[in-house]
Write a protein that holds these residues in place. Structure first.
Motif, PDB file in Angstrom:
ATOM      1  N   ASP A   1     -57.186 -15.241  -1.960  1.00 24.71           N
ATOM      2  CA  ASP A   1     -57.385 -13.793  -1.856  1.00 24.71           C
ATOM      3  C   ASP A   1     -58.632 -13.473  -1.038  1.00 24.71           C
ATOM      4  O   ASP A   1     -58.658 -12.505  -0.266  1.00 24.71           O
ATOM      5  CB  ASP A   1     -57.516 -13.176  -3.253  1.00 24.71           C
ATOM      6  CG  ASP A   1     -56.236 -13.286  -4.052  1.00 24.71           C
ATOM      7  OD1 ASP A   1     -55.173 -13.527  -3.438  1.00 24.71           O
ATOM      8  OD2 ASP A   1     -56.290 -13.148  -5.288  1.00 24.71           O
ATOM      9  N   TYR A   2     -59.667 -14.292  -1.212  1.00 24.58           N
ATOM     10  CA  TYR A   2     -60.890 -14.089  -0.440  1.00 24.58           C
ATOM     11  C   TYR A   2     -60.629 -14.295   1.050  1.00 24.58           C
ATOM     12  O   TYR A   2     -61.084 -13.499   1.890  1.00 24.58           O
ATOM     13  CB  TYR A   2     -61.973 -15.050  -0.924  1.00 24.58           C
ATOM     14  CG  TYR A   2     -63.235 -15.018  -0.090  1.00 24.58           C
ATOM     15  CD1 TYR A   2     -64.220 -14.062  -0.321  1.00 24.58           C
ATOM     16  CD2 TYR A   2     -63.441 -15.948   0.934  1.00 24.58           C
ATOM     17  CE1 TYR A   2     -65.376 -14.034   0.446  1.00 24.58           C
ATOM     18  CE2 TYR A   2     -64.591 -15.921   1.701  1.00 24.58           C
ATOM     19  CZ  TYR A   2     -65.556 -14.961   1.453  1.00 24.58           C
ATOM     20  OH  TYR A   2     -66.695 -14.928   2.222  1.00 24.58           O
ATOM     21  N   MET A   3     -59.904 -15.351   1.400  1.00 20.17           N
ATOM     22  CA  MET A   3     -59.620 -15.622   2.807  1.00 20.17           C
ATOM     23  C   MET A   3     -58.815 -14.484   3.427  1.00 20.17           C
ATOM     24  O   MET A   3     -59.036 -14.115   4.590  1.00 20.17           O
ATOM     25  CB  MET A   3     -58.864 -16.944   2.936  1.00 20.17           C
ATOM     26  CG  MET A   3     -59.646 -18.156   2.441  1.00 20.17           C
ATOM     27  SD  MET A   3     -61.245 -18.365   3.281  1.00 20.17           S
ATOM     28  CE  MET A   3     -60.689 -18.743   4.946  1.00 20.17           C
ATOM     29  N   GLU A   4     -57.915 -13.920   2.649  1.00 18.36           N
ATOM     30  CA  GLU A   4     -57.153 -12.773   3.150  1.00 18.36           C
ATOM     31  C   GLU A   4     -58.060 -11.555   3.329  1.00 18.36           C
ATOM     32  O   GLU A   4     -57.904 -10.784   4.281  1.00 18.36           O
ATOM     33  CB  GLU A   4     -56.019 -12.452   2.176  1.00 18.36           C
ATOM     34  CG  GLU A   4     -55.121 -11.317   2.634  1.00 18.36           C
ATOM     35  CD  GLU A   4     -53.972 -11.068   1.672  1.00 18.36           C
ATOM     36  OE1 GLU A   4     -53.245 -10.069   1.869  1.00 18.36           O
ATOM     37  OE2 GLU A   4     -53.795 -11.863   0.724  1.00 18.36           O
ATOM     38  N   MET A   5     -59.039 -11.400   2.439  1.00 20.11           N
ATOM     39  CA  MET A   5     -59.947 -10.255   2.492  1.00 20.11           C
ATOM     40  C   MET A   5     -60.846 -10.307   3.727  1.00 20.11           C
ATOM     41  O   MET A   5     -61.110  -9.279   4.364  1.00 20.11           O
ATOM     42  CB  MET A   5     -60.798 -10.223   1.220  1.00 20.11           C
ATOM     43  CG  MET A   5     -61.805  -9.095   1.151  1.00 20.11           C
ATOM     44  SD  MET A   5     -62.675  -9.060  -0.443  1.00 20.11           S
ATOM     45  CE  MET A   5     -63.532 -10.648  -0.413  1.00 20.11           C
ATOM     46  N   VAL A   6     -61.331 -11.509   4.088  1.00 23.71           N
ATOM     47  CA  VAL A   6     -62.269 -11.612   5.212  1.00 23.71           C
ATOM     48  C   VAL A   6     -61.561 -11.886   6.535  1.00 23.71           C
ATOM     49  O   VAL A   6     -62.217 -11.887   7.587  1.00 23.71           O
ATOM     50  CB  VAL A   6     -63.327 -12.707   4.952  1.00 23.71           C
ATOM     51  CG1 VAL A   6     -64.127 -12.394   3.703  1.00 23.71           C
ATOM     52  CG2 VAL A   6     -62.691 -14.088   4.877  1.00 23.71           C
ATOM     53  N   ALA A   7     -60.258 -12.102   6.513  1.00 22.23           N
ATOM     54  CA  ALA A   7     -59.533 -12.408   7.752  1.00 22.23           C
ATOM     55  C   ALA A   7     -59.741 -11.343   8.828  1.00 22.23           C
ATOM     56  O   ALA A   7     -59.965 -11.685  10.002  1.00 22.23           O
ATOM     57  CB  ALA A   7     -58.046 -12.604   7.458  1.00 22.23           C
ATOM     58  N   PRO A   8     -59.693 -10.036   8.499  1.00 21.93           N
ATOM     59  CA  PRO A   8     -59.941  -9.032   9.548  1.00 21.93           C
ATOM     60  C   PRO A   8     -61.348  -9.122  10.135  1.00 21.93           C
ATOM     61  O   PRO A   8     -61.543  -8.843  11.321  1.00 21.93           O
ATOM     62  CB  PRO A   8     -59.723  -7.702   8.818  1.00 21.93           C
ATOM     63  CG  PRO A   8     -58.863  -8.030   7.648  1.00 21.93           C
ATOM     64  CD  PRO A   8     -59.279  -9.405   7.228  1.00 21.93           C
ATOM     65  N   LEU A   9     -62.326  -9.515   9.319  1.00 23.44           N
ATOM     66  CA  LEU A   9     -63.695  -9.641   9.819  1.00 23.44           C
ATOM     67  C   LEU A   9     -63.803 -10.806  10.800  1.00 23.44           C
ATOM     68  O   LEU A   9     -64.469 -10.705  11.835  1.00 23.44           O
ATOM     69  CB  LEU A   9     -64.663  -9.842   8.652  1.00 23.44           C
ATOM     70  CG  LEU A   9     -64.701  -8.727   7.605  1.00 23.44           C
ATOM     71  CD1 LEU A   9     -65.648  -9.103   6.466  1.00 23.44           C
ATOM     72  CD2 LEU A   9     -65.129  -7.412   8.240  1.00 23.44           C
ATOM     73  N   VAL A  10     -63.143 -11.912  10.472  1.00 19.18           N
ATOM     74  CA  VAL A  10     -63.147 -13.066  11.367  1.00 19.18           C
ATOM     75  C   VAL A  10     -62.434 -12.723  12.671  1.00 19.18           C
ATOM     76  O   VAL A  10     -62.911 -13.048  13.771  1.00 19.18           O
ATOM     77  CB  VAL A  10     -62.484 -14.274  10.686  1.00 19.18           C
ATOM     78  CG1 VAL A  10     -62.387 -15.452  11.658  1.00 19.18           C
ATOM     79  CG2 VAL A  10     -63.257 -14.679   9.435  1.00 19.18           C
ATOM     80  N   ALA A  11     -61.293 -12.043  12.564  1.00 17.64           N
ATOM     81  CA  ALA A  11     -60.538 -11.672  13.762  1.00 17.64           C
ATOM     82  C   ALA A  11     -61.347 -10.723  14.643  1.00 17.64           C
ATOM     83  O   ALA A  11     -61.349 -10.846  15.876  1.00 17.64           O
ATOM     84  CB  ALA A  11     -59.212 -11.025  13.358  1.00 17.64           C
ATOM     85  N   SER A  12     -62.053  -9.780  14.017  1.00 18.42           N
ATOM     86  CA  SER A  12     -62.875  -8.840  14.778  1.00 18.42           C
ATOM     87  C   SER A  12     -64.006  -9.560  15.498  1.00 18.42           C
ATOM     88  O   SER A  12     -64.317  -9.259  16.658  1.00 18.42           O
ATOM     89  CB  SER A  12     -63.438  -7.773  13.837  1.00 18.42           C
ATOM     90  OG  SER A  12     -64.292  -6.893  14.521  1.00 18.42           O
ATOM     91  N   LEU A  13     -64.620 -10.529  14.829  1.00 14.27           N
ATOM     92  CA  LEU A  13     -65.696 -11.301  15.454  1.00 14.27           C
ATOM     93  C   LEU A  13     -65.164 -12.099  16.640  1.00 14.27           C
ATOM     94  O   LEU A  13     -65.784 -12.119  17.716  1.00 14.27           O
ATOM     95  CB  LEU A  13     -66.326 -12.236  14.424  1.00 14.27           C
ATOM     96  CG  LEU A  13     -67.379 -13.217  14.953  1.00 14.27           C
ATOM     97  CD1 LEU A  13     -68.562 -12.469  15.547  1.00 14.27           C
ATOM     98  CD2 LEU A  13     -67.838 -14.159  13.842  1.00 14.27           C
TER      99      LEU A  13
END
Length: 279
Positions: A258-270
């Motif tokens: 669930d955490y990886m899904e939560m931060v996935a947009p942040l990683v993609a944006s970076l």
């Protein structure tokens, strides 16, 4: 016969109106203490000839801004809290930053401080790594804490400029952000220090390490989970040449998928920002 009308003075106005007028005297703009250069600021001819972001306003002074409090005792009593809340206090110390700068303030003045800017060399950012709150001062809660990096023309050791200071300070900044509380906004301003390309690359490194360190402390550290004191939303301003972190509540403890899904947009944006910056 003409009847002379009495002239209204500031002190004869209702207190609410007096305070509104006095607030116009204090520069409460988001970037008080900084300015855009009228002409392009030259740092080093070979690296950053046409810098156009925010730079330190050398003509700004908190003391001069607060001179209105010296007019009379009534204005000082009525307006001290609002004046201190709106004024940016600039600390220029090339060696050390601690609570000594506030030792002469009365308690009401210290409690009213909301905006502080530190002019700092990047390699001294490690001095802030022990902060749990600004300057580790009990009762101090800032709306804005700004770091204006030391001008590159002065940022030398043995006469040689080293941009490695930024990379070496990345972990210090990330560690500070994980534990810092009582700050609503934390901003770092390039202030014509280093090249713009290097400054933006440092921004990518900081965000990448924030995400990497947060995952490690939650799931892989020996004493996991270790949750951050504050989570931050972040933004890079290409016009100002600055990046800003806005305080948010700590993220909840959730299963790792669930955490990886939560931060996935942040990683993609970076990743998208890095690709756009390199093109």
């Amino acid at each position: 016969m003409t009847i002379a009308r009495p002239h209204a003075c500031l002190l004869s106005l209702p207190i609410e109106l007096r305070l509104q007028i006095l607030e116009c005297v204090i520069d409460g703009s988001p970037n008080a203490g900084l300015k855009y250069p009228k002409v392009c600021a030259t740092v080093r001819p070979e690296s950053n000839r046409n810098f156009q972001g925010l730079i330190l306003d050398l003509g700004y002074s908190a003391a001069a801004t607060l001179n209105v409090l010296l007019v009379c005792r009534q204005l000082r009593n009525e307006f001290t809290k609002a004046a201190f809340q709106r004024t940016v206090f600039v600390i220029r110390d090339p060696y050390y930053v601690n609570a000594k700068y506030f030792r002469n303030l009365q308690r009401v003045q210290l409690d009213s401080l909301r905006r502080v800017m530190i002019v700092f060399q990047a390699y001294r950012l490690s001095q802030l790594s022990s902060w749990r709150r600004p300057f580790n001062l009990e009762g101090l809660h800032l709306d804005n804490l700004t770091i204006a990096l030391q001008s590159a023309t002065q940022h030398t050791v043995g006469g040689v400029l080293s941009e490695d200071y930024l990379a070496n300070s990345t972990r210090d900044v990330v560690g500070l952000l994980r534990q810092l509380g009582h700050v609503n906004s934390f901003k770092i301003v390039q202030n014509a220090a280093f090249t713009t390309q290097r400054f933006q690359a440092w921004w990518y490194q900081i965000i990448g390490l924030i995400l990497k360190e947060d995952h490690y402390q939650r799931y892989d550290a020996p004493d996991a989970p270790q949750i951050e004191t504050t989570w931050w939303d972040w933004h890079f301003d290409s016009a100002e040449k600055s990046f800003e972190f806005i305080a948010r509540p700590a993220k909840p403890v959730v299963p790792e998928p669930d955490y990886m899904e939560m931060v996935a947009p942040l990683v993609a944006s970076l990743m998208s920002a890095m690709e756009a910056g390199s093109s």
